[in-house]
Design a protein around this motif. Structure first.
Motif, PDB file in Angstrom:
ATOM      1  N   SER A  58       0.931  -1.174  -0.105  1.00  0.00           N
ATOM      2  CA  SER A  58      -0.072   0.075   0.007  1.00  0.00           C
ATOM      3  C   SER A  58       0.920   1.122  -0.129  1.00  0.00           C
ATOM      4  CB  SER A  58      -0.909   0.048   1.281  1.00  0.00           C
ATOM      5  OG  SER A  58      -1.751  -1.073   1.243  1.00  0.00           O
ATOM      6  N   ASP A 188      -5.809  -0.634  -4.504  1.00  0.00           N
ATOM      7  CA  ASP A 188      -5.217  -1.029  -3.436  1.00  0.00           C
ATOM      8  C   ASP A 188      -6.034  -2.201  -2.645  1.00  0.00           C
ATOM      9  OD1 ASP A 188      -3.684  -1.875  -1.318  1.00  0.00           O
ATOM     10  OD2 ASP A 188      -3.693   0.337  -0.195  1.00  0.00           O
ATOM     11  N   GLU A 189      -6.029  -3.596  -2.991  1.00  0.00           N
ATOM     12  CA  GLU A 189      -6.739  -4.546  -2.706  1.00  0.00           C
ATOM     13  C   GLU A 189      -8.243  -4.330  -2.724  1.00  0.00           C
ATOM     14  OE1 GLU A 189      -5.495  -6.345   0.797  1.00  0.00           O
ATOM     15  OE2 GLU A 189      -3.720  -5.611   0.941  1.00  0.00           O
TER      16      GLU A 189
HETATM   17 MG   LIG Z   1      -2.205  -2.430   1.932  1.00  0.00          MG
END
Ligand SMILES: [Mg+2]
Ligand SMILES: Nc1ncnc2c1ncn2[C@@H]1O[C@H](COP(=O)(O)OP(=O)(O)OP(=O)(O)O)[C@@H](O)[C@H]1O
Lengths: 267, 306
Positions: A58, A188-189
């Motif tokens: 991240s 991000d995910e």
């Molecule tokens: Mg992360």
């Protein structure tokens, strides 16, 4: 020579580079989260980043659009620094307005969606185009409807985020990022906060985007998606890139023991 | 016994509500108290209802009410503006601004309103004259403190600064209650800090700011009665001037109380609709009527059997 060309010569940036990272370092206090990251993401390609929790995925993504400042190294988007200008061998921090203009070209999709909760889906989509790009409400609205249609939410324009499922919210968030016509999209995910049965609809939207030629950097735990859609797979651990390669090869035949161990846990 | 139970069809089972004896006793005591108070109000000659009626719409009472409302509106407006500025300073990355804002809240919220009021009214004891002198241009203006520090101006300055101390904390808490991801998402769309604050953070903070601000307004309305002490002719002052002559103290206080309650009721209803407006993104149907009743009459939960 413009700044892009200068950078290209100076750092050896390939012609088709969208994201270019060399020796990127980032620390929070004494904690070194990124230790010399090198990454290349060519235009119209999809890079998937995997790695254990806390490995700095991240943080790297947030460095790309300058939500975090890097402490060292070179990080270019489309051949240019995002938060700096290079002059006389020094990096000058750019004014807020220029930073914002550059950020507008870099879309970001968050794990927790982060839709503006006081606005309807449609309002979420037209806010930045109107306020940042100066589009008229009519133009922005027309475009927003097209985008909502594209992510399969044509009928949900007037719903507030709270009135949408997680998968629907994430698709609105993707449409919101697309509304700015970004050069590159960072994820991000994007599916980690979703119930399993909602993951598919979001991945489908992302798959379509990749097919349409969007440049994407995707942090994900969806190995299946990475294998199918990714042009390259990057495995990060403890702030370094441990291994990279084409997804199919790397998943079938990981070289590093750390990669092997990680893949055996997630597959 | 157990045989009988097993034979009863499920849909015939009778529910016996639990008995709330405490609730019953409380209700009984309340009714008795209510009776005593009502009887006193109706029969004690000191309340003198005809006199209350006579003064309810008396011109000087009306003028006083107007003055009280004017003060409330001006002071509240100023304190929201000052409070928002102080709150934004308090949240800014600059240590100096931050410390200044902290000191502001500490002092103006901490010092009693009455003392601040008297201080500003007597400012001329500290500063005789206020003037602005610039190099080359000379003195642009010069005012004797006594000339402009009228009771009304002193009241506005003192109570605005005081109230702004509270508003700053309310606004700050409101802004902080908006999840950081909102500003981040806006930033990643290219919105600059001012835009993010104006379009994203503040509108969402409003839901947390409006309810306590409503309470502050109601509080302030009543706090303005302090200005009586520096002879601003507000509602209470008007009543005092009358009963100083006629000695009809209690009836006039009832008149004053009536008008305060009346305005508070109106404000509560207004607050309900404003809250509803800012909460529209998470509305559930059916709760709004009940919330209105709660707001106006303070009815909380209603006792229900079982
Ligand atoms: Mg992360
Ligand atoms: N703002 C911050 N301040 C201090 N430390 C931070 C901050 N943000 C991240 N970190 C630390 O940096 C490290 C890397 O975090 P990061 O969020 O990049 O990991 P990640 O690979 O995305 O993990 P996950 O898969 O759990 O999301 C963690 O140890 C985290 O605690």
């Amino acid at each position: 020579m413009n700044s892009k060309a200068i950078n290209q010569v100076r750092f050896g940036v390939p012609d088709d580079s969208m994201v270019f990272a060399r020796g990127v370092r980032k620390s929070f206090g004494t904690l070194e989260v990124l230790k010399s990251i090198d990454i290349d993401v060519p235009k119209a390609s999809v890079a998937c980043i995997i790695g254990p929790s806390g490995s700095g995925k991240s943080t790297f993504l947030r460095c790309i659009n300058h939500l975090e400042e890097v402490n060292g190294g070179v990080l270019l988007v489309d051949g240019e620094f995002v938060g700096y200008d290079l002059r006389d061998g020094k990096l000058y921090e750019v004014k807020d307005s220029l930073l914002c203009r550059r950020r507008a070209d870099i879309g970001m999709v968050f794990q927790s969606f982060n839709l503006f909760s006081h606005m309807t889906a449609l309002e979420n989509l037209i806010e930045a185009p109107m306020m940042v790009k100066g589009l008229s409400r009519r133009e922005a609205t027309e475009k927003a409807h097209v985008l909502l249609e594209r992510v399969g939410l044509g009928g949900k324009a007037d719903n507030y985020p709270r009135q949408l499922s997680g998968g629907q919210q994430q698709r609105v968030a993707i449409a919101r990022a697309l509304a700015m016509n970004p050069k590159v999209l960072l994820f991000d995910e994007p599916t980690s906060a979703l119930d399993p049965e909602l993951v598919g609809e979001v991945l489908q939207v992302m798959r379509d985007l990749a097919e349409s030629g969007m440049t994407m950097v995707v942090v994900t735990h969806e190995i299946g998606f990475a294998r199918e859609v990714g042009d390259q797979l990057i495995f990060m651990d403890q702030g370094v890139v441990v291994e990279r390669g084409t997804p199919r090869e790397m998943i079938a035949n990981p070289q590093s023991p750390r990669t092997q161990e990680f893949l055996s846990r997630v597959l | 016994m157990s045989r009988a139970e097993t034979q009863t069809p499920v849909e015939d089972l009778v529910v016996v509500p639990i008995r709330h004896y405490g609730l019953w006793i409380g209700t009984a005591i309340t009714l008795v108290l209510f009776y005593i108070v009502a009887k006193a109000l109706a029969t004690n000659p000191a309340f003198d209802w005809p006199t209350v009626g006579k003064y309810l719409f008396h011109p000087s009472i009306m003028r006083g009410l107007g003055q009280t409302l004017l003060l409330t509106v001006i002071i509240m407006t100023l304190s929201v503006i000052i409070g928002a500025i102080v709150a934004i300073m308090r949240l800014s990355p600059s240590k100096i601004l931050n410390a200044f804002a902290g000191a502001y809240v500490w002092f103006f919220r901490g010092a009693p309103a009455l003392i601040q009021l008297i201080f500003w009214f007597n400012l001329s004891l500290v500063v005789r004259e206020i003037s602005l002198t610039l190099p080359f241009l000379g003195t642009l203006f010069s005012l004797r403190t006594n000339d402009f520090m009228t009771p009304f101006v002193a009241a506005v300055i003192a109570l605005s600064l005081h109230e702004a101390g509270y508003m700053a904390e309310i606004v700050r808490a409101g802004i902080k209650s908006v999840p950081g991801g909102q500003a981040e998402a806006a930033g990643s769309l290219g919105m600059n800090r001012r835009l993010v604050l104006r379009r994203i953070t503040l509108p969402q903070a409003m839901r947390f700011i409006v309810p306590p601000t409503g309470n502050e307004t109601i509080n302030l309305l009543k706090t303005t009665s302090l200005v009586t002490i520096i002879a601003v002719d507000d509602l209470l002052y008007a009543a005092q001037s009358i009963y100083a002559r006629t000695f009809e103290t209690i009836p006039l206080l009832i008149v004053v109380a009536f008008w305060y309650l009346f305005v508070v009721t109106i404000l509560s209803i207004g607050q309900h609709y404003i809250e509803q407006y800012y909460g529209r993104s998470d509305q559930q149907q059916g709760v709004s009527k009940r919330r209105l009743m709660q707001r106006v009459f303070g009815i909380g939960r209603m006792a229900r059997p079982a």
